[in-house]
Design a protein around this motif. Structure first.
Motif, short mmCIF file in Angstrom:
data_model
loop_
_atom_site.label_atom_id
_atom_site.label_comp_id
_atom_site.label_asym_id
_atom_site.label_seq_id
_atom_site.Cartn_x
_atom_site.Cartn_y
_atom_site.Cartn_z
N VAL A 159 0.80 -1.19 -0.02
CA VAL A 159 -0.01 -0.02 -0.04
C VAL A 159 0.89 1.28 -0.11
O VAL A 159 1.84 1.36 0.85
CB VAL A 159 -0.86 0.11 1.28
CG1 VAL A 159 -1.73 1.26 1.28
CG2 VAL A 159 -1.58 -1.31 1.64
N PRO A 160 0.65 2.20 -0.84
CA PRO A 160 1.45 3.39 -0.86
C PRO A 160 1.24 4.04 0.51
O PRO A 160 0.06 4.58 0.62
CB PRO A 160 1.15 4.07 -2.22
CG PRO A 160 -0.26 3.52 -2.59
CD PRO A 160 -0.27 2.20 -1.91
N VAL A 161 2.36 4.40 1.15
CA VAL A 161 2.11 5.16 2.42
C VAL A 161 3.17 6.43 2.26
O VAL A 161 4.24 6.04 1.67
CB VAL A 161 2.61 4.46 3.53
CG1 VAL A 161 1.54 3.15 3.95
CG2 VAL A 161 3.82 3.84 3.83
N GLY A 167 1.87 12.49 -3.19
CA GLY A 167 3.20 12.51 -3.12
C GLY A 167 3.94 13.29 -4.27
O GLY A 167 3.03 13.85 -5.06
N PRO A 168 4.95 13.58 -4.53
CA PRO A 168 5.62 14.62 -5.24
C PRO A 168 5.21 14.14 -6.94
O PRO A 168 5.01 15.10 -7.87
CB PRO A 168 7.09 14.43 -5.28
CG PRO A 168 7.07 14.00 -3.98
CD PRO A 168 6.09 13.04 -3.43
N MET A 175 -0.93 8.75 -1.04
CA MET A 175 -0.21 7.90 -0.08
C MET A 175 -0.76 7.96 1.42
O MET A 175 -1.54 9.00 1.51
CB MET A 175 1.17 8.48 0.27
CG MET A 175 2.06 8.55 -1.13
SD MET A 175 3.52 9.29 -0.55
CE MET A 175 3.26 10.96 -0.20
N VAL A 176 -1.08 6.88 2.10
CA VAL A 176 -1.59 7.04 3.33
C VAL A 176 -0.58 7.78 4.50
O VAL A 176 0.44 7.34 4.56
CB VAL A 176 -1.91 5.37 3.88
CG1 VAL A 176 -2.54 5.48 5.35
CG2 VAL A 176 -2.66 4.64 3.01
#
Ligand SMILES: Nc1ncnc2c1ncn2[C@@H]1O[C@H](COP(=O)(O)OP(=O)(O)O)[C@@H](O)[C@H]1O
Ligand SMILES: [Mg+2]
Length: 302
Positions: free
Chosen positions: A103-105, A260-261, A266-267
């Motif tokens: 998962v993206p965090v 994010g950039p 993101m979590v």
């Protein structure tokens, strides 16, 4: 159908904007619901069919007592957030587990009690050379408590804050400051029974001058979450359920995201134990939650 306990405490209830619409919605769907205080020793929890944590937010200063309470209640009735989930959800080290599950965090480094703070900060800054400053917060707090933002040049101040958190018994969570929050805010998604319901935009809480806001209603506006945000939110919830072995989705939960950039959602954090659900910002959301609750009370399992 039995009665549902909606758990809060005397200090937090006035701050719980979800309670009035939720009580009204329970009434509409014919679900008997009672407001109870987690620290009221006179409550007989066994007389409830199920218990839902809504705003027992004084746990933050009485953590061990609250965890004991969860264990006790779960022995005599159905706690809709089982104790293993409560322990998992109240400790931001779950971010590392989410990342491991794909998962993206928000990039997260954990500094453990006993570690040397200044070398940890230097390592962190070397790993994130382009970070526009960074954030230090405890693994076990909420409502912006002890969350601080530092410029990359403020390593020593940050190390002092980390040292203080570690001495206080917390782990320290270090993250790059995610700049998109200044323009775009964070997106907080509310899910019922694993299904997206609605979202809000929350403005930035950490100002460059060190001011830390608490997320009162003034910082929130309604926002429809984008498809990619809903997908990350659902993936985060599924990973959380798998991590603690739940066999069905949580009745309710919130997933907070920053972009994010490169634009990826993101979590930032998940609120799965006793989340503010922003019901006032989601038309009919209280009714949807009451329907899920009524369904749970008439079916077996958590
Ligand atoms: N890495 C980060 N980048 C930008 N802002 C952050 C970051 N971490 C925290 N914040 C800001 O601080 C607030 C509180 O941090 P959060 O991680 O949500 O902890 P909690 O709500 O549990 O206190 C967030 O709503 C956000 O505005
Ligand atoms: Mg938060």
């Amino acid at each position: 159908m039995g009665t549902l306990a909606l758990v809060t405490d005397a200090v937090s209830l006035p701050l719980d904007h979800d309670m009035p619409p939720l009580l009204a919605a329970c009434d509409t769907v014919g679900l008997a619901a009672e407001v109870c205080h987690w620290d009221d020793g006179a409550v007989d929890w066994s007389r409830f069919e199920a218990v839902l944590f809504r705003s027992p937010w004084t746990w933050a200063d009485r953590r061990a007592e609250f965890l004991d309470f969860c264990d006790r209640v779960s022995r005599v009735t159905r706690l809709l957030t089982p104790p293993p989930l409560v322990r998992w959800a109240l400790d931001k080290r779950y971010l590392a587990e989410l990342a491991a599950a794909g998962v993206p965090v928000v990039p997260t480094t954990i500094v453990e009690p006993g570690a040397a703070a200044l070398p940890a900060v230097r390592d962190f800054l070397a790993t994130h050379p382009r970070a526009a400053g960074f954030v230090v917060k405890p693994n076990d707090a909420c409502y912006s408590k002890n969350v601080r933002r530092f410029a990359a040049s403020e390593g020593e101040e940050a190390a002092r804050h980390i040292g203080w958190l570690l001495a206080d018994g917390s782990h320290a969570v270090l993250q790059p400051y995610v700049e998109s929050v200044d323009r775009h805010g964070e997106t907080d998604l509310t899910f019922f029974d694993g299904v997206y319901s609605h979202a809000i935009r929350k403005g930035a809480m950490l100002l460059p001058d060190g001011t830390v806001h608490v997320p009162t209603l003034d910082f929130r506006t309604a926002r429809a979450a984008d498809e990619d945000e809903r997908a990350v939110g659902a993936a985060a919830l599924a990973a959380a359920a798998a991590a603690v072995g739940l066999d069905r989705p949580l009745v309710c939960g919130r997933v907070d995201l920053l972009r994010g950039p490169d634009g990826t959602p993101m979590v930032l954090e998940m609120e799965l134990c006793e989340p503010s659900l922003n019901l006032d910002f989601g038309p009919d959301s209280a009714l949807r939650l009451a329907e899920v609750l009524a369904d749970r009370l008439t079916s077996p399992g958590a």
